[in-house]
Scaffold this active site. Structure first.
Site, short mmCIF file in Angstrom:
data_model
loop_
_atom_site.label_atom_id
_atom_site.label_comp_id
_atom_site.label_asym_id
_atom_site.label_seq_id
_atom_site.Cartn_x
_atom_site.Cartn_y
_atom_site.Cartn_z
N ASN A 12 -36.21 1.94 -39.36
CA ASN A 12 -36.34 2.59 -40.67
C ASN A 12 -35.68 3.96 -40.53
OD1 ASN A 12 -37.10 3.83 -43.02
ND2 ASN A 12 -39.31 3.84 -42.59
N TRP A 13 -34.47 4.04 -41.06
CA TRP A 13 -33.70 5.29 -40.88
C TRP A 13 -34.21 6.40 -41.79
CZ3 TRP A 13 -27.84 3.47 -40.63
CH2 TRP A 13 -27.69 2.61 -39.52
N LYS A 14 -35.09 6.07 -42.72
CA LYS A 14 -35.63 7.05 -43.68
C LYS A 14 -34.46 7.79 -44.35
CE LYS A 14 -39.89 7.11 -41.09
NZ LYS A 14 -41.07 7.83 -40.62
N HIS A 98 -44.57 2.03 -47.61
CA HIS A 98 -44.58 2.94 -46.46
C HIS A 98 -45.51 4.12 -46.77
CE1 HIS A 98 -43.28 5.79 -43.42
NE2 HIS A 98 -42.82 4.75 -42.76
N GLU A 100 -45.15 7.15 -46.39
CA GLU A 100 -44.48 8.29 -47.04
C GLU A 100 -44.33 8.03 -48.54
OE1 GLU A 100 -41.21 8.27 -44.27
OE2 GLU A 100 -42.63 8.90 -42.72
N GLU A 170 -48.97 1.03 -39.42
CA GLU A 170 -48.47 2.35 -39.02
C GLU A 170 -49.56 3.39 -39.24
OE1 GLU A 170 -43.88 2.41 -39.26
OE2 GLU A 170 -44.64 2.97 -41.21
N GLY A 176 -43.91 10.03 -36.45
CA GLY A 176 -43.08 11.22 -36.24
C GLY A 176 -43.79 12.35 -35.50
N SER A 216 -44.15 6.45 -33.61
CA SER A 216 -43.68 7.01 -32.32
C SER A 216 -43.45 5.93 -31.26
CB SER A 216 -44.65 8.09 -31.82
OG SER A 216 -44.72 9.16 -32.75
N GLY A 237 -38.95 4.61 -36.50
CA GLY A 237 -38.32 5.72 -37.23
C GLY A 237 -37.37 6.47 -36.31
N GLY A 238 -37.85 7.57 -35.76
CA GLY A 238 -37.02 8.46 -34.95
C GLY A 238 -36.13 7.76 -33.92
P1 13P Z 1 -41.51 7.25 -36.07
O1 13P Z 1 -41.03 6.13 -35.17
O2 13P Z 1 -40.50 8.34 -36.23
O3 13P Z 1 -42.86 7.73 -35.67
O4 13P Z 1 -41.66 6.63 -37.54
C1 13P Z 1 -42.37 5.45 -37.71
C2 13P Z 1 -42.18 4.99 -39.11
O5 13P Z 1 -42.66 5.59 -40.04
C3 13P Z 1 -41.38 3.78 -39.31
O6 13P Z 1 -41.49 3.31 -40.61
#
Ligand code: 13P
Length: 260
Positions: A12-14, A98, A100, A170, A176, A216, A237-238
Site C-alpha cells: 500500500n503505497w499510500k 483502511h 486512515e 491492521e 507507521g 510495521s 506500507g513503509g
Molecule cells: P506500515 O507498514 O507503514 O506500518 O503501514 C501499514 C499499512 O497501513 C498498510 O496498509
C-alpha cells in the site's frame, strides 16, 4: 503444519510516488518477483500511477490494486473513482476501509460495506481493513471493535463472493510507528476474525479467506508473523516503498511456503 492458503503480500503505497517515480519502483518489484507465483504479490499505487504501473506489471505475475473507491458506478462525486475505472487498468484488488480512511475521512462501516458490495459486483476483490486504536486495545475492546468492523463491512456478502475476499488486520497503533504486534497478539486477533468469518460463511469458506497482517511489517519480522496459523500475508506500507525491502517480505513468505 499445512495452511492451504496462498500467501498474499500487498504494497500500500499510500500517498507516495508520482506516476514517474512509480514506474521505477514497480520495475524493481517486477524484477525481484521474477516469475515466481508461489506468493501472490500486489501493488496498490495512488490512482494517478495506476496507468503507468499497469503497463509495468502487465506481463508479470505481479497484480494491481486500488487504495480506495466509491461505491457508485458514476456520477457527481468530485475527487472519487469507481470500480469500473479501477478495472479498466486490470486492477484485481481494492483496499477498503483502511484506518486512515476511517479516521481522516470519517468512513463508516455502512459506507465501507457499500464499497465491498460494489467491488464484488465489478469483479474486484476487496481487501477489507479492520483494526483497533491504542485506546481501544488498552481498554480491552480490541476483539469487539474488530468484530463490529468485520461484520459491518461484510453485511450481505454472499458465500460465493466471500471466497475471494481478503481481510487485513491492521492495529492502528502499529501503522507507521515501528511498533509491531507480537506474533501471538496478531494470531489471537486473526483467529478471532476467522471465527467471525466461520459464523458468517461457514467453515469451508472461512478456511479459504486470506487474512493479512499490517503494521510495521518488514523483512526482519515478516517470517515470525507469517508463520502463525491464521496469518496469510501482509499489507505493507513503509517497507513497500523500496523494491528490495518489499521483496524481503515476499521472500520470507516464499521460504515458509516452500518449507511446508
Ligand atoms: P506500515 O507498514 O507503514 O506500518 O503501514 C501499514 C499499512 O497501513 C498498510 O496498509
Amino acid at each position: 503444519m499445512e495452511k492451504h492458503r496462498k500467501y498474499i503480500i500487498a504494497g500500500n503505497w499510500k500517498m507516495n510516488k508520482t506516476a514517474g517515480e512509480s514506474v521505477e519502483l514497480a520495475e524493481g518489484v517486477v524484477k525481484e518477483v521474477g516469475d515466481q507465483t508461489v506468493v501472490e504479490a500486489v501493488l496498490c499505487p495512488p490512482f494517478t500511477s495506476l496507468d503507468s504501473v499497469a503497463t509495468v506489471v502487465e506481463d508479470s505475475p505481479v497484480k494491481l490494486g486500488g487504495q480506495n473507491m466509491h461505491p457508485a458506478a458514476s456520477g457527481a462525486y468530485t475527487g472519487e473513482v469507481s470500480a469500473e475505472m479501477l478495472r479498466f487498468f486490470y486492477a484485481s484488488y481494492v483496499i477498503l476501509g483502511h484506518s486512515e480512511r476511517r479516521e481522516y475521512f470519517k468512513e463508516s462501516d455502512a459506507f465501507i460495506n457499500e464499497k465491498v458490495l460494489a467491488a464484488f459486483a465489478n469483479n474486484l476483490k476487496p481487501i477489507l481493513c479492520v483494526g483497533e486504536s491504542l485506546e481501544e486495545r488498552e481498554s480491552g475492546s480490541t476483539l469487539q471493535v474488530v468484530e463490529t468492523q468485520t461484520r459491518g463491512g461484510l453485511a450481505n456478502v454472499t458465500n460465493e463472493d466471500a471466497e475471494s475476499l481478503v481481510v487485513a488486520y491492521e492495529p492502528v497503533w502499529a501503522i507507521g510507528t515501528g511498533k509491531t504486534a507480537t506474533p501471538e497478539m496478531a494470531q489471537e486477533v486473526h483467529a478471532a476474525i476467522r471465527g467471525i468469518l466461520t459464523d458468517l460463511f461457514g467453515s469451508e469458506i472461512a478456511q479459504k479467506i486470506r487474512i493479512q497482517y499490517g503494521g510495521s511489517m518488514k523483512g526482519s519480522n515478516a517470517k515470525e508473523l507469517l508463520s502463525q496459523t491464521d496469518i496469510d500475508g501482509g499489507l505493507i506500507g513503509g517497507a513497500s516503498l523500496d523494491a528490495k525491502s518489499f521483496a524481503e517480505i515476499i521472500n520470507a513468505a516464499r521460504e515458509l511456503e516452500e518449507a511446508e
